[in-house]
Enzyme design. Structure first.
Site, short mmCIF file in Angstrom:
data_model
loop_
_atom_site.label_atom_id
_atom_site.label_comp_id
_atom_site.label_asym_id
_atom_site.label_seq_id
_atom_site.Cartn_x
_atom_site.Cartn_y
_atom_site.Cartn_z
N CYS A 75 0.86 -1.19 0.00
CA CYS A 75 0.00 0.00 0.00
C CYS A 75 0.89 1.23 0.00
CB CYS A 75 -0.97 -0.02 1.17
SG CYS A 75 -0.21 0.44 2.72
N ASP A 98 1.38 5.50 13.64
CA ASP A 98 0.06 5.99 13.22
C ASP A 98 -0.23 7.40 13.72
OD1 ASP A 98 -1.55 2.71 13.56
OD2 ASP A 98 -0.19 3.53 12.07
#
Ligand code: EPZ
Length: 437
Positions: free
Chosen positions: A115, A306
């Protein structure tokens, strides 16, 4: 297709309720495949990823019902082969592999592609399952795994960037129904892995050491149904904390677990942000000047990758130089070129971004590339002068429950508008934008 239109400059004020954790609920949903009995999961966030995982479980034969934030799954019978197109779309679905293999002795799951944030191989997942005796081959874009009966084993699951979160989850779930004892060394210690272990133990599994690098799983013959409340989302809480600091606001994070966020809260304090308790909750505020801080992303309990993009925005608003080093994913700086459109001064040197901060941001049209980069662009838009329009916001709906409603309740001037695709900004990563992690 929708965009976000944000008018910046308003300090965020008030309380926001933190939703259940996306990265806990996805593997927990996969774990329901380990039993024929009904499982009830509470505080399930309404996210497109959760909907996807529900469709994947249904394509495997499970009965899935989402009623508000309560999810009921009954996998009375499971097929070893799920919907290729659905599974291929969402990387997180790779964690059905372990439960399917343990429950039915075979599994055919589409290989999750890479990704935008990195190649994201699954070699450690497969290594772990093979250590339990599974025969694994990759063919035609599928992982074919077979094992008449999995057997407990001692294995080391550390990789080039340290432990793997979903790899640990996959092997832990498979080992729960294996013959004998499995010891996983270099297991991931993330709170989401601990929450999954709690759910499995509620189902009758025998797992100890969750949250430490050594996980011990004593296999059992079968597992039963269980009820479970998902932990709050520490990444969502961190995102709102950074948004409060970036807008000189004051926000109470209702239901956030400070004990899951030590590294983030420590960096916010170092940067001059006020972090206080407000009863059982956390209050984040900023009145004074920010100070530059250096950040290196690491496996838990280190600084989470994140939250890297969101903290980078805060450092663009901070006078001075700060260095942000990404050690988990090899290409997780997609937000840098978009932040530059808002006037940020950031140079990339290998795994590090050098942020020269302090210059006010000014609104512009930008494009989201992945889930956390999109969150960073929202924070930048809230802090910038003028209007910011963010396109491809489907990335954000994958991991944040009703983020615009929540921000509007905190005073943000923000709305969802129909995208005028003819106006979309030209930017290098256009080709790569697909449904992410
Ligand atoms: C989980 O992904 C999270 N996703 C990610 O959150 C998070 O960024 C990541 O953990 C790290 O904290 C979910 O839980 C659904 P890893 P995961 O396996 O498990 C390498 C978000 O924004 N690796 O811990 O896929 C890998 O390439 C998402 O919510 C191997 O080399 O991440 C990476 O560099 C993004 N071989 C590193 O390890 C493997 O077999 C850590 O990846 C597996 C991983």
């Amino acid at each position: 297709m929708e965009n976000f239109l944000i008018k910046g400059g308003t300090p965020l004020r008030g309380e926001v309720a933190i939703s259940g954790a996306k990265n806990a609920v996805l593997p927990i949903m996969a774990a329901t495949l380990l039993t024929a009995e009904p499982c009830v999961i509470r505080r399930v966030p309404q996210l497109s990823d959760v909907r996807f995982m529900g469709e994947i479980l249904a394509s495997l034969g499970a009965k899935v019902k989402l009623d508000g934030s309560t999810l009921t799954v009954r996998a009375a019978g499971v097929k070893g082969l799920g919907d290729y197109n659905l599974i291929r779309k969402m990387r997180g679905s790779v964690c059905i592999l372990g439960p399917l293999l343990a429950r039915s002795g075979h599994a055919v799951v589409s290989l999750p592609g890479g990704c935008v944030i990195g190649a994201r191989p699954i070699d450690l997942h497969l290594k772990g399952l093979e250590a339990l005796g599974a025969k694994v081959r990759i063919d035609g874009g599928y992982i074919h795994a077979r094992a008449r009966k999995l057997k407990g084993a001692d294995l080391f699951l550390g990789g080039r960037c340290g432990p793997t979160v979903l790899g640990t989850a996959n092997v832990m779930m498979a080992a729960a129904l294996a013959d004998g004892v499995t010891v996983i060394e270099s297991a991931a210690c993330e709170p989401e892995v601990v929450d999954l272990a709690h759910f499995l133990n509620n189902m009758g599994a025998r797992i100890t050491g969750a949250g430490s690098p050594t996980l011990i799983i004593t296999g059992v013959k079968s597992l039963h149904g269980a009820e479970h409340e998902v932990i709050p989302d520490r990444i969502e809480a961190a995102t709102f904390a950074v948004a409060a600091a970036a807008t000189r606001g004051e926000v109470v994070l209702r239901g956030a677990r400070a004990d899951h966020m030590h590294a983030v809260l420590d960096k916010l304090r170092q940067a001059g942000v006020t972090v206080e308790r407000s009863g059982p909750d956390l209050k984040i505020s900023r009145r004074g000047r920010l100070k530059p801080v250096d950040i290196t992303t690491l496996p838990y309990a280190g600084f989470p990758t994140d939250v890297q993009a969101q903290m980078m925005v805060l450092m663009t608003l901070t006078p001075g130089i700060s260095i942000i080093t990404e050690r988990i994913f090899e290409s997780r700086f997609m937000h840098v070129s978009e932040l530059a459109r808002l006037g940020a001064d950031i140079a990339i040197e290998g795994p590090s971004a050098i942020v020269k901060g302090g210059k006010p941001l000014s609104g512009a049209p930008v494009m989201a590339s992945d889930l956390r980069a999109s969150a960073a662009l929202i924070i930048a838009g809230l802090a910038a002068r003028g209007k910011t329009e963010i396109s491809r916001i489907y990335h954000i709906d994958r991991g944040y429950e009703k983020i615009d409603d929540k921000l509007r309740r905190l005073g943000a001037r923000m709305e969802r508008v129909q995208a005028d695709t003819s106006k979309e900004p030209r930017s290098g990563f256009r080709q790569k934008a697909a449904i992410g992690p």
